[in-house]
Design an enzyme around this catalytic site. Structure first.
Site, PDB file in Angstrom:
ATOM      1  N   ASP A 383      -4.767 -12.417  14.498  1.00  0.00           N
ATOM      2  CA  ASP A 383      -4.934 -10.967  14.482  1.00  0.00           C
ATOM      3  C   ASP A 383      -5.961 -10.372  13.639  1.00  0.00           C
ATOM      4  O   ASP A 383      -5.963 -11.173  12.476  1.00  0.00           O
ATOM      5  CB  ASP A 383      -3.504 -10.126  14.538  1.00  0.00           C
ATOM      6  CG  ASP A 383      -4.044  -8.649  14.849  1.00  0.00           C
ATOM      7  OD1 ASP A 383      -4.825  -8.475  15.518  1.00  0.00           O
ATOM      8  OD2 ASP A 383      -3.013  -7.789  14.500  1.00  0.00           O
ATOM      9  N   ASP A 735       1.552  -8.753  14.490  1.00  0.00           N
ATOM     10  CA  ASP A 735       2.430  -7.762  13.763  1.00  0.00           C
ATOM     11  C   ASP A 735       3.204  -6.742  14.662  1.00  0.00           C
ATOM     12  O   ASP A 735       4.056  -6.260  14.237  1.00  0.00           O
ATOM     13  CB  ASP A 735       1.772  -7.192  12.834  1.00  0.00           C
ATOM     14  CG  ASP A 735       0.631  -6.373  13.013  1.00  0.00           C
ATOM     15  OD1 ASP A 735       0.301  -6.449  14.361  1.00  0.00           O
ATOM     16  OD2 ASP A 735      -0.267  -5.942  12.276  1.00  0.00           O
ATOM     17  N   ASP A 739       2.200  -8.239  20.189  1.00  0.00           N
ATOM     18  CA  ASP A 739       1.987  -9.589  19.744  1.00  0.00           C
ATOM     19  C   ASP A 739       3.205 -10.378  20.028  1.00  0.00           C
ATOM     20  O   ASP A 739       3.059 -11.602  20.343  1.00  0.00           O
ATOM     21  CB  ASP A 739       1.702  -9.609  18.396  1.00  0.00           C
ATOM     22  CG  ASP A 739       0.475  -8.965  18.014  1.00  0.00           C
ATOM     23  OD1 ASP A 739      -0.618  -9.062  18.818  1.00  0.00           O
ATOM     24  OD2 ASP A 739       0.471  -8.323  17.108  1.00  0.00           O
TER      25      ASP A 739
END
Length: 1064
Positions: A383, A735, A739
């Protein structure tokens, strides 16, 4: 007050097809059509009768509870393993034989049951650990429920209910949302009560900033980020209040879809590469044991089955059940010898030690096997927000006016956090700030509702991150000369924003013009100590320039803002925007005729102007423009080096983010995922564009880094799935709630410890305590080191077991009495081998461990050459253990070492090999011999010399086996390195472990009770010399084999396979 002025740019709406054609696209319909569709009036809401009718159709607004596996099915799953099944069969057979022997002999000795009981204990512990680990798998779904809203404010029957349980909502309900509320369901915004509405939905969509919402319809094909007229369950209102219409509840919401995806991903979890290797090894071992057992029986069938040939046909069969069971016991001993029973315990110990090392590097491992999987990671899907960047907005450039209208001044600003002392402003004027810079500092400090506090050794922003970053800039700018305070920079505690506090005391704020979407600015009216009123404004640069007619120069002089000056500012704006900076402008106005006497009193005529937001644009006209700033979520300082380390280690980095494309591309260039001038048109795609590709795998196989922006949960899952299908070992970071499915699906799911949601953490295999990408790279290096060490002790234990199998096979093939019994082999495999094997886990890592490409997940644990080496070593172990057994019976001395001191009787090799025929021998006598304080006499039954009398020979065989395995652990220090270059003291733990193992062996030799349990006796000094003399050559043999291996390694390396497949 309205915030969100940083949302000044035009957001690109990516087209994609709706995921479900039956879903009513409320986001694309106007308010009246939505009310008609759901048969509701926003003023009155649903009736109680209609609510009950709809509940019968749609159920409750809650996430399903998927029934996990029952405890019994989990327990049974633990035995779905080849090695475990072999052990189970061996234990059952061993138990039956012990029972049978006890009944035959008339008494049950507990020592006979030691072996099956120990094996059962191993299996029980293994099952408990496995069940505990798998039981944790469902926690991600439970954590998802925690982020659901519990209460909702609902309008029903024309009445407002402020405390309705959120689970009772049905589609069509009218819900009121205000600041701080958690959104209880997916809803269409019908009406904004405040001038603006902002929702923090980053945990669901991956966006780094709170998002503006409106009641205006959007394109039907908009992605989740583009549905600005919708609010989603589990997100939080950070500004404003509104009236909404419930469109989806429970499992039909976006968070419900994530719940389903997590559940599906959990069902498809695969074994780690090491577990697969061990399973394959177990299957091969099963075949080998089967073949060897059959061979043992075929070799010895003559001892329990005989016949005579009469007229060419076998007749008069004679079968000895006693001998048959004896050789069956040998087969059981063979199974016990072949299985490295201690391997599961040693692997668990090594992985646990690895987790401690990783914890020291801020990587908290939740699932032990993931430590080993990290070592063969080939792709890291990361990410952007919070992992590659700090997730803390910071000003990186300040542009102020020059000394005339044709010049601008640009200042580069350092710092990546909300700590005012983090970084400085370059080329800052020495001495005092000029008038223009003072004005910028004043506007930034006062026209601002954010705050920064210092707690738990870190600086935390309160309010909008963009506003907090601007306040930090004010602290770095310092105070004007003569302010009777110190220079720039902040201090701890309540004085973190002391410069901002000074400005707010210097000019008192008396009114606020809230931010709105149309004018894209926020203003405050202030009253200075001189009594003069001023309007301070910040907002989108383009909008401020449109409403400005003047500009302030360096010395405070105000001049007209002409066409050339306007173009100069626009040019600076375009330059900063091209670098993905979010730009904010500053302006002020001194001529406030309507507000000259206004002091914030509700009765003042000017107060009515402030109640109507449509007046704000006219109030904020004829402004004086003073400057602008560029902000960004800056990359972490250490990430660039970590990306370089990944490239050197052959690991590809793919950035998958929900953020917009331009911002993500700029960050990727800065941290080294892409080169400064690299053409990335084929390497940077939005999630929807990727899903439209015909050959997605070809895109993913491109060398170097890749970027996917505007990615939704399904995009992340698809990328991970395709990479895994292509043979890659994928580590995925995340996070947010969005996800979690991809974290669950990846080989290694890595959650953020600081910014991560509980859902992401529970779905992950590893949690980063510092949310730092470089920690992942350090963990991969640690994982590689641990795998190499595990490979060392697995080879060591397997080579030891090959030796034990060779020993038993030679015993059976030669027909001599059994030299090693199952309980002794179990002791060696579990206890004696355990400490050295564990100590091999402490081998120092290879210095170039992160300079080598990752190993393929299908690489052999044991290569053909290593297998040949250990077959040679194993054959020597078999010859040595059987040889010393034969030497004791047939030789009074060997290699000049006298072993006849105990007075035992020597026999010929022929007699030893045909010991079963002893009762037929005439005049065979045996004298007594001593062992420690015991005397063994055979006057009544001389033939017992080959059974009861073999106790000394068995002790010698067991001691040789232990000594050889200790020396063999030194061989395992390095796969090909000589002991001359890697001496034992490079791993002092191994030297200690060898001492512990020898100590344990002495314990069972010299403690009478334990000696009886294991069927052994104490040895004399000369007998120990013989043991060491027979055991030591194993080091010399392996040194020769290592030398051959090193000599041929050059040709082997040239024939290595490519790193990964390039085609289907």
């Amino acid at each position: 007050m309205g915030k969100g002025e940083e949302d000044y740019g035009k957001r690109q709406i990516i087209n994609s097809k709706p995921t479900d054609p039956d879903v009513f696209p409320a986001w694309a319909k106007d308010v009246q059509e939505c009310e008609r569709r759901y048969q509701v009036n926003k003023k009155w809401g649903l009736s109680s009768v209609e609510v009950e009718n709809r509940r019968k159709i749609y159920g409750y607004n809650e996430l399903e509870k998927h029934e996990g596996q029952s405890i019994w099915s989990l327990i049974l799953d633990q035995f779905n393993d080849t090695l475990v099944r072999i052990l189970l069969v061996a234990a059952v057979v061993s138990f039956v034989l012990a029972w049978y022997d006890g009944e035959e002999g008339g008494e049950m000795e507990i020592t006979a049951f030691v072996e099956p009981l120990v094996i059962f204990l191993i299996l029980i512990v293994n099952a408990i650990v496995g069940v505990w680990q798998e039981n944790n798998a469902e926690k991600a779904l439970e954590a998802l429920k925690e982020i659901q809203s519990e209460q909702a404010t609902v309008i029903r029957d024309g009445l407002k209910n402020s405390n309705l349980p959120a689970k009772e909502l049905v589609p069509g309900d009218i819900v009121e949302l205000k600041v701080g509320d958690k959104v209880p369901a997916d809803m269409r915004v019908l009406e904004l009560v405040s001038s603006t509405l902002r929702v923090e939905q980053g945990s669901l969509t991956g966006e780094s900033e709170a998002v503006n919402k409106s009641n205006k319809s959007v394109n039907e094909d908009a992605d989740i980020q583009g549905k600005r007229s919708m609010v989603f369950a589990g997100t939080t209102v950070v500004n404003g209040n509104c009236i909404c219409l419930v469109t989806q509840i429970g499992m039909e919401t976006e968070i419900g879809k994530v719940h389903t995806q997590i559940h599906v991903a959990a069902q498809s979890e695969e074994d780690t590469p090491l577990k697969k290797k061990l399973n394959e090894f177990g299957e091969v071992l099963t075949m080998i044991i089967g073949v060897v057992c059959v061979c043992v029986w075929l070799i010895n069938v003559k001892y329990f089955l005989s016949w005579e040939y009469i007229d060419g046909w076998p007749r008069n069969f004679k079968f000895s059940f006693e001998k048959c069971t004896y050789y069956f016991e040998i087969a059981v001993a063979l199974a016990v010898a072949a299985i490295p029973e201690g391997l599961p315990a040693v692997i668990t110990t090594c992985l646990a030690l690895g987790t401690r090392k990783m914890a020291q590097k801020n990587a908290l491992v939740r699932k032990l096997p993931s430590v080993e999987t990290l070592g063969c990671t080939t792709v890291i899907c990361s990410d952007k927000t919070g992992t590659l960047t700090t997730n803390q907005m910071a000003v990186s450039e300040l542009v102020a006016m020059g000394d005339d209208a044709s010049r601008l001044r640009s200042f580069r600003v350092d710092g990546t956090t909300y700590n005012p002392s983090d970084g400085k402003i370059h080329d800052w004027p020495s001495g005092e700030m000029d008038a223009n810079l003072e004005t910028i500092a004043k506007i930034a400090a006062i026209c601002n509702d954010a705050g920064v506090t210092h707690s738990d050794h870190k600086f935390v922003a309160h309010g909008m991150p963009t506003e907090a970053a601007i306040k930090v800039l004010v602290e770095k700018m310092g105070l004007p000369k003569g302010s009777h305070s110190g220079g720039p920079g902040g201090s701890a505690g309540s004085d973190v924003l002391r410069c901002c506090q000074w400005w707010n005391e210097y000019e008192c704020r008396i009114a606020t013009l809230e931010f709105d979407r149309d004018r894209k600015s926020m203003g405050v009216i202030v009253n200075s100590k001189s009594g003069r009123k001023s309007l301070l404004v910040k907002g989108a640069v383009e909008n401020l320039l449109e409403r400005s007619s003047k500009m302030q120069l360096l010395d405070g002089t105000v001049v007209p803002l002409d066409h050339n000056s306007r173009n100069l500012v626009f040019s600076a704006l375009q330059d900063m925007s091209s670098r993905a900076l979010r730009c904010l402008g500053f302006a002020y106005k001194d001529e406030l005729l309507d507000f000259e006497t206004y002091d914030g009193n509700d009765d003042h005529p000017a107060h009515d102007l402030l109640l109507d937001p449509s007046n704000y644009s006219s109030i904020e006209s004829n402004l004086t423009f003073v400057g602008l700033v560029g902000l960004r979520d800056p990359p972490r300082v250490e990430v660039r080096q970590a990306i370089e380390d990944c490239k050197a280690a052959g690991i590809r980095v793919m950035v998958i983010t929900g953020d917009n494309k331009n911002t993500a591309e700029a960050i990727c260039r800065e941290i080294g995922v892409f080169g400064p001038t690299e053409d990335i048109s084929l390497k940077s795609l939005t999630g929807n564009k990727f899903m439209e590709l015909l050959d997605k795998k070809a895109h993913l196989r491109q060398s170097g880094g890749l970027l996917f922006s505007r990615a939704e949960p399904r995009h992340k899952q698809e990328i991970v799935r395709l990479l895994k299908e292509d043979g890659e070992v994928v580590a995925m970071t995340g996070d947010g709630v969005n996800d979690a499915p991809a974290l669950k699906l990846a080989d290694i799911g890595i959650a953020m410890g600081i910014a991560g949601t509980e859902v992401a953490k529970e779905a992950s295999d590893m949690v980063l305590a510092d949310d730092n990408f470089s920690t992942i790279v350090a963990a991969v290096g640690e994982g590689r080191s641990i795998y190499n060490n595990m490979k060392a002790f697995i080879r060591y234990m397997i080579s030891s077991n090959i030796g034990e199998v060779a020993s038993i096979f030679l015993t059976a093939a030669l027909g001599i009495p059994e030299g090693l019994i199952p309980v002794q082999l179990l002791w060696v495999n579990l206890v004696t081998d355990g400490p050295p094997a564990t100590a091999l886990g402490f081998n120092p890592p290879d210095k170039g461990i992160m300079k080598k490409p990752p190993r393929r997940s299908d690489d052999s644990l044991i290569t053909a050459w290593i297998l040949f080496r250990y077959l040679v070593i194993g054959l020597y172990v078999g010859i040595a253990t059987v040889g010393i057994f034969i030497i004791w019976y047939t030789h009074g001395s060997f290699l000049g070492i006298d072993v006849s001191g105990d007075g035992h009787t020597l026999v010929t090799y022929s007699q030893l090999a045909k010991w079963g025929q002893c009762p037929t021998w005439k005049n065979f006598t045996v004298s007594h011999f001593t062992a420690g304080n015991q005397v063994f006499s055979f006057e009544n039954n001389p033939c017992d010399y080959f059974q009861g009398g073999k106790v000394k020979a068995m002790t010698l065989s067991l001691s040789v086996l232990v000594a050889i395995e200790m020396f063999n652990s030194l061989n395992a220090l390095s796969e090909d390195g000589s002991l001359l270059t890697m001496p034992p003291w490079v791993n002092p733990w191994l030297v200690l472990a060898m001492s512990v193992s020898f100590g344990l062996h002495f314990l069972i030799l010299y403690v009478p009770f334990l000696a009886r349990v294991f069927g052994i006796v104490p040895l004399s000094f000369n007998e120990w010399l013989l043991v060491l003399a027979v055991a030591f050559p194993v080091i010399l043999i392996d040194e020769i084999l290592k030398f051959i291996g090193r000599s041929t390694s050059g040709t082997k390396s040239s024939r290595q396979r490519p790193l990964k497949p390039k085609s289907e």
